[in-house]
Each structure stands twice: as C-alpha cells, then as structure tokens.
Design an enzyme around this catalytic site. Sequence first.
Site, PDB file in Angstrom:
ATOM      1  CE  LYS A 189       3.467  -0.063   3.139  1.00 55.81           C
ATOM      2  NZ  LYS A 189       3.116   1.369   3.178  1.00 55.81           N
ATOM      3  CB  SER A 190       4.496  -0.163   9.441  1.00 57.13           C
ATOM      4  OG  SER A 190       5.380  -0.225   8.341  1.00 57.13           O
ATOM      5  CB  SER A 231       6.054  -4.109  -2.729  1.00 61.33           C
ATOM      6  OG  SER A 231       4.942  -4.256  -1.884  1.00 61.33           O
ATOM      7  N   GLY A 283       0.840  -1.195   0.000  1.00 62.04           N
ATOM      8  CA  GLY A 283       0.000   0.000   0.000  1.00 62.04           C
ATOM      9  C   GLY A 283       0.873   1.241   0.000  1.00 62.04           C
ATOM     10  CG  LEU A 284      -0.581   4.835  -1.906  1.00 63.03           C
ATOM     11  CD1 LEU A 284      -1.682   5.890  -1.957  1.00 63.03           C
ATOM     12  CD2 LEU A 284       0.491   5.127  -2.947  1.00 63.03           C
ATOM     13  CB  SER A 285       4.342   6.300   2.071  1.00 62.72           C
ATOM     14  OG  SER A 285       4.881   6.837   3.260  1.00 62.72           O
TER      15      SER A 285
END
EC number: 2.7.1.25
Length: 201
Positions: free
Chosen positions: A41-42, A109, A35-37
Amino acid sequence: MALHDENVVWHSHPVTVAAREQLHGHRGVVLWFTGLSGSGKSTVAGALEEALHHRGVSTYLLDGDNVRHGLCRDLGFSDADRQENIRRVGEVASLMADAGLIVLTAFISPHRAERQLVKERVGHDRFIEIYVNTPLAICEQRDPKGLYKKARAGELRNFTGIDAIYEAPDSPQVHLNGEQLVTNLVSQLLDLLRRRDIIRS
C-alpha cells in the site's frame, strides 16, 4: 456529541471547492489504499504521489504509521482505537480534498464498515477505494517491519491477518495485484485518474 454542540455552527466561506479545484487544475479526491500489512500500500501510494507531483498535481500522502506520530499518537490498536484512527484520518482526508488536493491514504483499515463511513464522509464521487490484493504468504515473506514474525511468535497481539480479521472489499473501484511491479500499478492508476477526468496530464 458534546452537550454544547448546539452552539457550534458550520461557517460557509466564499472560496468554494470548485474554485480551489480550478486553481489546482484538477479535482480533489481521496484515493484510499487498503490491504494487509506488507501488501505494498505505502509503496504504491508513494510511487503514485511522486508521479503525480512530477506532473504538477497537488497531493498529500497520509500514511498509517506517520499519523500515529502526531494526529493519532494517543491511540492504540484495540478495535475502538482503530475505528477512531480511521475516523480521524477520514475527516482530515475530506478536508484536504475540499482544499482541492488529491489525497492518498495508506491504511490497513481492515473493516468494511469503517471504510464505508469514510466514503460517506468524503462523498461517493470523491472517494476511490483501492484494494492492494497481495496473498498473506507473500506479505509474510516481505515482512518489512518484522511484524508477522512477532505475531507468529505471540509477541504481537491483534495483528491483522494473523489473529485479527481483514475484510477485503466486496467491490473496490480499483483492484490491484500486489505481486505486480510497482511501475505497472502506478501506470494503471494514472490511466484511471485520466479516464475519470481527475487529472489531465
């Protein structure tokens, strides 16, 4: 490949992947968050790892920033370097899954082809692509590292979502709404892992 590669052979070992998984009490898989910054995600991957850890599941989280402090510290952000970054992470994640771990990866990614290569390396039955879908406007509002602000000001080039493309997955195994509460997203993922008989708790 190097010219001397014909002298490098694969060694089989007596302890199998199945034996390691039996010892851990769960399957070894790779959960690939993309996914985008600023999409979360993290955050989601970290919360899921914590939930799994509390359930006695053997895990490891590979984070995009963290691997650039060691494994990928020699790489920049050109297309070639980004591809090599994902290739290395894919190799490490595959080895960890072979060890019987549930491996969580949090990487932008941005290209489908790179994610597909990792999927083929890991194995289709052990790779779960998780798309954290958060609108660009929301990611910019969050901007936890101030990167979007720098990119908009022209201080940061080749930034995904601004002047570099992000190719969203066509058919991810899991599609998460990044605007939902993290606890809800973790519950969805735990349910998925149970349904697929990856974990039992």
